[in-house]
Design an enzyme around this catalytic site. Structure first.
Site, mmCIF file in Angstrom:
data_model
loop_
_atom_site.group_PDB
_atom_site.id
_atom_site.type_symbol
_atom_site.label_atom_id
_atom_site.label_comp_id
_atom_site.label_asym_id
_atom_site.label_seq_id
_atom_site.Cartn_x
_atom_site.Cartn_y
_atom_site.Cartn_z
ATOM 1 C CD1 TRP A 62 -74.236 -57.015 22.557
ATOM 2 C CD2 TRP A 62 -72.192 -58.329 22.708
ATOM 3 N NE1 TRP A 62 -74.300 -58.191 22.093
ATOM 4 C CE2 TRP A 62 -73.435 -58.886 21.986
ATOM 5 C CE3 TRP A 62 -71.119 -58.815 23.160
ATOM 6 C CZ2 TRP A 62 -73.175 -60.271 21.770
ATOM 7 C CZ3 TRP A 62 -71.048 -60.098 22.425
ATOM 8 C CH2 TRP A 62 -71.827 -60.936 21.801
ATOM 9 C CG HIS A 74 -53.987 -41.858 18.393
ATOM 10 N ND1 HIS A 74 -54.435 -40.559 18.150
ATOM 11 C CD2 HIS A 74 -52.989 -41.809 17.350
ATOM 12 C CE1 HIS A 74 -53.709 -39.905 17.305
ATOM 13 N NE2 HIS A 74 -52.737 -40.807 16.654
ATOM 14 C CG ASP A 76 -48.855 -41.438 15.929
ATOM 15 O OD1 ASP A 76 -50.200 -41.764 15.992
ATOM 16 O OD2 ASP A 76 -48.424 -40.306 16.085
ATOM 17 C CG HIS A 80 -49.059 -43.148 11.565
ATOM 18 N ND1 HIS A 80 -50.069 -43.061 10.342
ATOM 19 C CD2 HIS A 80 -48.872 -42.006 11.799
ATOM 20 C CE1 HIS A 80 -50.754 -41.886 10.557
ATOM 21 N NE2 HIS A 80 -49.838 -41.010 11.202
ATOM 22 C CG HIS A 208 -46.118 -37.813 12.335
ATOM 23 N ND1 HIS A 208 -46.420 -36.875 12.797
ATOM 24 C CD2 HIS A 208 -47.059 -38.618 12.602
ATOM 25 C CE1 HIS A 208 -47.604 -36.819 13.489
ATOM 26 N NE2 HIS A 208 -48.154 -38.215 13.164
HETATM 27 C C1 23J Z 1 -51.552 -38.470 9.156
HETATM 28 C C2 23J Z 1 -51.353 -37.316 8.185
HETATM 29 C C3 23J Z 1 -50.504 -36.307 8.945
HETATM 30 C C4 23J Z 1 -50.602 -36.238 10.443
HETATM 31 C C5 23J Z 1 -51.401 -37.600 11.209
HETATM 32 C C6 23J Z 1 -51.742 -38.483 10.454
HETATM 33 C C7 23J Z 1 -51.268 -37.532 12.714
HETATM 34 O O1 23J Z 1 -51.135 -36.671 13.491
HETATM 35 C C8 23J Z 1 -51.460 -38.769 13.300
HETATM 36 O O2 23J Z 1 -52.493 -38.911 14.002
HETATM 37 O O3 23J Z 1 -50.594 -39.573 13.318
HETATM 38 S S1 23J Z 1 -50.158 -35.059 11.537
HETATM 39 MN MN MN Z 2 -51.642 -40.724 15.007
#
Ligand code: 23J
Ligand code: MN
Length: 258
Positions: A62, A74, A76, A80, A208
Site C-alpha cells: 500500500w 476531476h 469541481d 471551488h 467557473h
Molecule cells: C483555479 C484557478 C483557475 C482555474 C482552475 C483552478 C481550474 O481549472 C480547476 O481545476 O478548477 S481555471
Molecule cells: Mn477543477
C-alpha cells in the site's frame, strides 16, 4: 416481472449496454493546470510506498498519495469558486448522491478546436446542437468533445505559449445558456472547464464563475468523449466525499447503448 434494474443487469451482461471509461490514468506524469506565478500552484500526483510485501508489511502492498484536489480527471464542486461559496450543499461531502448521475449531451467541436486552439463554444453551437438532437434537459451533463485528450504529451495538452495557455472552452454567453437550461454540470477534455485564455476574459474564468455560482458542477480532463453518442449515454461521476472538499479526482463512467 422483470424489473428495470434486472433489465439493466442483463443489458450489461449481453453487451447491449457498454461501459465507457471517461477517466485518464492518474500518476506522477498527470498534467496539472499552470496559473500565473503570482498565484499558489497546485501540486501534481505523488505517492510513497508504505510497505511492499517486505519487513514494513510482509503480506501487503500500500502507498500514500499526495495531490491537489484538482488533479487529472476531476470534479469541481460549487464551493471551488467564490461565487458558489455560500450555496447550500456546495462541498463534496454535501452534494446529494442523486446528483452524481445524469444523462449526457455531447457537443462535438473537435474539428473547430483542431483548427483553432483558442476556439470558443458559442450559444449558436449549442442551439444548432439542440435543433438536431432536442433541447438539453434539466439535470444533464453537457460534455464538450474537443479530442484534446488525444494530445500525447503534457506540453501539447497544456499548450502554453509565451502569453499563457491556449485551449478551447466556452464563451460567457454559452455558459449563460447552459445555466438557463439548468444543467447538472459541464465537462471537458482540457485541464480545466474554462478556456486557456479565460483568465483574460471579462469576467475572468466565466465558466467557473457562472456555473459554480449557479450550483452547477464541473468535470475536467475527461477522455473517450469520441466514443459517446450525442444523446443517450448516462454518466456516473462520483468524487471522493472529502469534508469541505472543493474537488477530487473522480472515476467517470458512461453507460452507452450498443
Ligand atoms: C483555479 C484557478 C483557475 C482555474 C482552475 C483552478 C481550474 O481549472 C480547476 O481545476 O478548477 S481555471
Ligand atoms: Mn477543477
Amino acid at each position: 416481472m422483470t424489473t428495470i434494474l434486472a433489465q439493466l443487469t442483463d443489458a450489461l451482461a449481453s453487451g447491449q449496454i457498454t461501459v465507457v471509461d471517461l477517466t485518464q490514468p492518474l500518476g506522477p506524469q498527470t498534467p496539472v493546470i499552470g496559473l500565473p506565478p503570482i498565484f499558489a500552484p497546485s501540486p501534481g500526483f505523488s505517492s510513497e510506498v508504505i510497505s511492499h510485501y517486505d519487513e514494513k508489511g510482509p503480506a501487503w502492498y500500500w502507498s500514500t498519495i499526495h495531490l491537489g484536489e484538482h488533479t487529472g480527471t476531476h470534479f469541481d464542486a460549487p464551493v471551488h469558486w467564490i461565487t458558489g461559496k455560500d450555496l447550500p450543499d456546495n462541498t463534496l461531502d454535501t452534494i446529494p448522491a442523486r446528483r452524481l448521475i445524469g444523462p449526457a449531451c455531447v457537443i462535438d467541436i473537435h474539428r473547430e478546436a483542431a483548427a483553432d486552439p483558442d476556439f470558443l463554444l458559442m450559444p449558436e453551437h449549442i442551439l444548432a446542437w439542440e435543433a438536431e438532437y432536442g433541447r438539453i434537459p434539466a439535470g444533464a451533463w453537457v460534455l464538450l468533445r474537443t479530442d484534446w485528450s488525444q494530445r500525447q504529451t503534457a506540453e501539447e495538452f497544456l499548450n502554453v505559449g509565451p502569453d499563457g495557455p491556449h485551449t478551447p472552452g466556452p464563451h460567457l454567453s454559452a455558459v449563460e445558456l447552459l445555466v438557463s437550461r439548468d444543467v447538472l454540470g459541464f465537462g471537458v477534455e482540457t485541464v480545466g472547464t474554462d478556456a486557456g485564455r479565460a483568465g483574460m476574459f471579462e469576467p475572468p474564468f466565466p465558466c467557473h464563475t457562472l456555473m459554480h455560482g449557479a450550483g452547477k458542477y464541473g468535470l475536467a480532463s475527461l477522455c473517450n468523449l469520441d466514443r459517446l453518442p450525442p444523446t443517450g449515454a448516462l454518466v456516473i461521476a462520483a468524487p471522493l466525499k472529502i469534508v469541505d472538499g472543493s474537488g477530487s479526482p473522480v472515476r467517470v463512467l458512461a453507460l452507452t447503448p450498443g
